[in-house]
Motif scaffolding. Sequence first.
Motif, PDB file in Angstrom:
ATOM      1  N   ARG A  86       0.828  -1.216   0.000  1.00  0.00           N
ATOM      2  CA  ARG A  86       0.000   0.000   0.000  1.00  0.00           C
ATOM      3  C   ARG A  86       0.859   1.262   0.000  1.00  0.00           C
ATOM      4  O   ARG A  86       0.597   2.222  -0.709  1.00  0.00           O
ATOM      5  N   LEU A  87       1.937   1.259   0.795  1.00  0.00           N
ATOM      6  CA  LEU A  87       2.780   2.451   0.887  1.00  0.00           C
ATOM      7  C   LEU A  87       3.705   2.609  -0.319  1.00  0.00           C
ATOM      8  O   LEU A  87       3.892   3.721  -0.808  1.00  0.00           O
ATOM      9  N   LEU A  88       4.284   1.508  -0.786  1.00  0.00           N
ATOM     10  CA  LEU A  88       5.238   1.612  -1.892  1.00  0.00           C
ATOM     11  C   LEU A  88       4.562   1.845  -3.238  1.00  0.00           C
ATOM     12  O   LEU A  88       5.076   2.585  -4.063  1.00  0.00           O
ATOM     13  N   ALA A  89       3.429   1.196  -3.446  1.00  0.00           N
ATOM     14  CA  ALA A  89       2.734   1.366  -4.721  1.00  0.00           C
ATOM     15  C   ALA A  89       1.841   2.606  -4.706  1.00  0.00           C
ATOM     16  O   ALA A  89       1.457   3.093  -5.768  1.00  0.00           O
ATOM     17  N   ALA A  90       1.525   3.110  -3.524  1.00  0.00           N
ATOM     18  CA  ALA A  90       0.617   4.253  -3.366  1.00  0.00           C
ATOM     19  C   ALA A  90      -0.685   3.997  -4.120  1.00  0.00           C
ATOM     20  O   ALA A  90      -1.219   4.870  -4.795  1.00  0.00           O
ATOM     21  N   ASP A  91      -1.177   2.763  -4.007  1.00  0.00           N
ATOM     22  CA  ASP A  91      -2.349   2.355  -4.773  1.00  0.00           C
ATOM     23  C   ASP A  91      -3.156   1.359  -3.948  1.00  0.00           C
ATOM     24  O   ASP A  91      -2.637   0.317  -3.545  1.00  0.00           O
ATOM     25  N   ARG A  92      -4.412   1.687  -3.697  1.00  0.00           N
ATOM     26  CA  ARG A  92      -5.281   0.771  -2.974  1.00  0.00           C
ATOM     27  C   ARG A  92      -5.488  -0.528  -3.749  1.00  0.00           C
ATOM     28  O   ARG A  92      -5.644  -1.591  -3.179  1.00  0.00           O
ATOM     29  N   TRP A  93      -5.523  -0.426  -5.059  1.00  0.00           N
ATOM     30  CA  TRP A  93      -5.796  -1.597  -5.895  1.00  0.00           C
ATOM     31  C   TRP A  93      -4.673  -2.619  -5.821  1.00  0.00           C
ATOM     32  O   TRP A  93      -4.926  -3.831  -5.882  1.00  0.00           O
ATOM     33  N   ALA A  94      -3.450  -2.167  -5.681  1.00  0.00           N
ATOM     34  CA  ALA A  94      -2.330  -3.099  -5.530  1.00  0.00           C
ATOM     35  C   ALA A  94      -2.430  -3.831  -4.192  1.00  0.00           C
ATOM     36  O   ALA A  94      -2.199  -5.042  -4.123  1.00  0.00           O
ATOM     37  N   VAL A 103      -9.164  -5.625   4.570  1.00  0.00           N
ATOM     38  CA  VAL A 103     -10.141  -4.526   4.623  1.00  0.00           C
ATOM     39  C   VAL A 103      -9.546  -3.301   5.308  1.00  0.00           C
ATOM     40  O   VAL A 103      -9.689  -2.172   4.815  1.00  0.00           O
ATOM     41  N   VAL A 104      -8.868  -3.502   6.418  1.00  0.00           N
ATOM     42  CA  VAL A 104      -8.282  -2.366   7.144  1.00  0.00           C
ATOM     43  C   VAL A 104      -7.213  -1.682   6.290  1.00  0.00           C
ATOM     44  O   VAL A 104      -7.158  -0.454   6.214  1.00  0.00           O
ATOM     45  N   THR A 105      -6.383  -2.464   5.624  1.00  0.00           N
ATOM     46  CA  THR A 105      -5.305  -1.889   4.818  1.00  0.00           C
ATOM     47  C   THR A 105      -5.849  -1.133   3.611  1.00  0.00           C
ATOM     48  O   THR A 105      -5.391  -0.032   3.304  1.00  0.00           O
ATOM     49  N   VAL A 106      -6.815  -1.703   2.938  1.00  0.00           N
ATOM     50  CA  VAL A 106      -7.353  -1.061   1.732  1.00  0.00           C
ATOM     51  C   VAL A 106      -8.203   0.159   2.097  1.00  0.00           C
ATOM     52  O   VAL A 106      -8.180   1.173   1.401  1.00  0.00           O
ATOM     53  N   ALA A 107      -8.943   0.079   3.203  1.00  0.00           N
ATOM     54  CA  ALA A 107      -9.828   1.182   3.586  1.00  0.00           C
ATOM     55  C   ALA A 107      -9.115   2.299   4.341  1.00  0.00           C
ATOM     56  O   ALA A 107      -9.708   3.360   4.555  1.00  0.00           O
ATOM     57  N   TRP A 108      -7.871   2.089   4.737  1.00  0.00           N
ATOM     58  CA  TRP A 108      -7.140   3.114   5.490  1.00  0.00           C
ATOM     59  C   TRP A 108      -7.044   4.389   4.654  1.00  0.00           C
ATOM     60  O   TRP A 108      -6.737   4.335   3.475  1.00  0.00           O
ATOM     61  N   PRO A 109      -7.301   5.549   5.258  1.00  0.00           N
ATOM     62  CA  PRO A 109      -7.278   6.797   4.476  1.00  0.00           C
ATOM     63  C   PRO A 109      -5.886   7.118   3.934  1.00  0.00           C
ATOM     64  O   PRO A 109      -4.875   6.696   4.483  1.00  0.00           O
ATOM     65  N   GLU A 110      -5.882   7.878   2.866  1.00  0.00           N
ATOM     66  CA  GLU A 110      -4.617   8.311   2.261  1.00  0.00           C
ATOM     67  C   GLU A 110      -3.857   9.197   3.239  1.00  0.00           C
ATOM     68  O   GLU A 110      -4.445   9.862   4.085  1.00  0.00           O
ATOM     69  N   ARG A 111      -2.538   9.196   3.076  1.00  0.00           N
ATOM     70  CA  ARG A 111      -1.729  10.098   3.895  1.00  0.00           C
ATOM     71  C   ARG A 111      -2.047  11.532   3.504  1.00  0.00           C
ATOM     72  O   ARG A 111      -2.312  11.840   2.348  1.00  0.00           O
ATOM     73  N   MET A 112      -2.006  12.411   4.497  1.00  0.00           N
ATOM     74  CA  MET A 112      -2.258  13.820   4.209  1.00  0.00           C
ATOM     75  C   MET A 112      -1.061  14.408   3.480  1.00  0.00           C
ATOM     76  O   MET A 112       0.090  14.205   3.877  1.00  0.00           O
TER      77      MET A 112
END
Length: 122
Positions: free
Chosen positions: A55-63, A107-116
């Motif tokens: 999630r952090l490296l790809a900056a993509d929820r879909w990944a 679910v928690v990882t994908v639904a976590w809000p984007e970094r500000m």
Amino acid sequence: MTSSWARFATWAVSLIVGAVYGVAGTIAHSYEIGWFPLGLILAAIGCAALLMAVRLLAADRWAALAAGLGMMGTTLMFSGEGPGGSVVVPQNTIAMVWTLLVPLLVVVTVAWPERMRVRPDN
């Protein structure tokens, strides 16, 4: 055009790596030392770390979702009875926790809000 291929490749690699982690976690989750479920703890930490890294490296929820689908798919596949009648995941409390923990982590990882993101004032 290259960007769409790169995203597709990222999703495909995430799915495969998630499947590998799902297999490893599904096989190792039942390991216990006495009363302590060491395999479950390590499998959960490993899967959560992979999901967060994707999630952090790809900056993509879909990944991250692709990695999670790989984990959930292999967990589901190995939870059933094999053609010879063998069972990789016996029906006990630890197995039920593992089976429910994987989708919860996804679910928690994908639904976590984007970094500000801090924007400079114009």
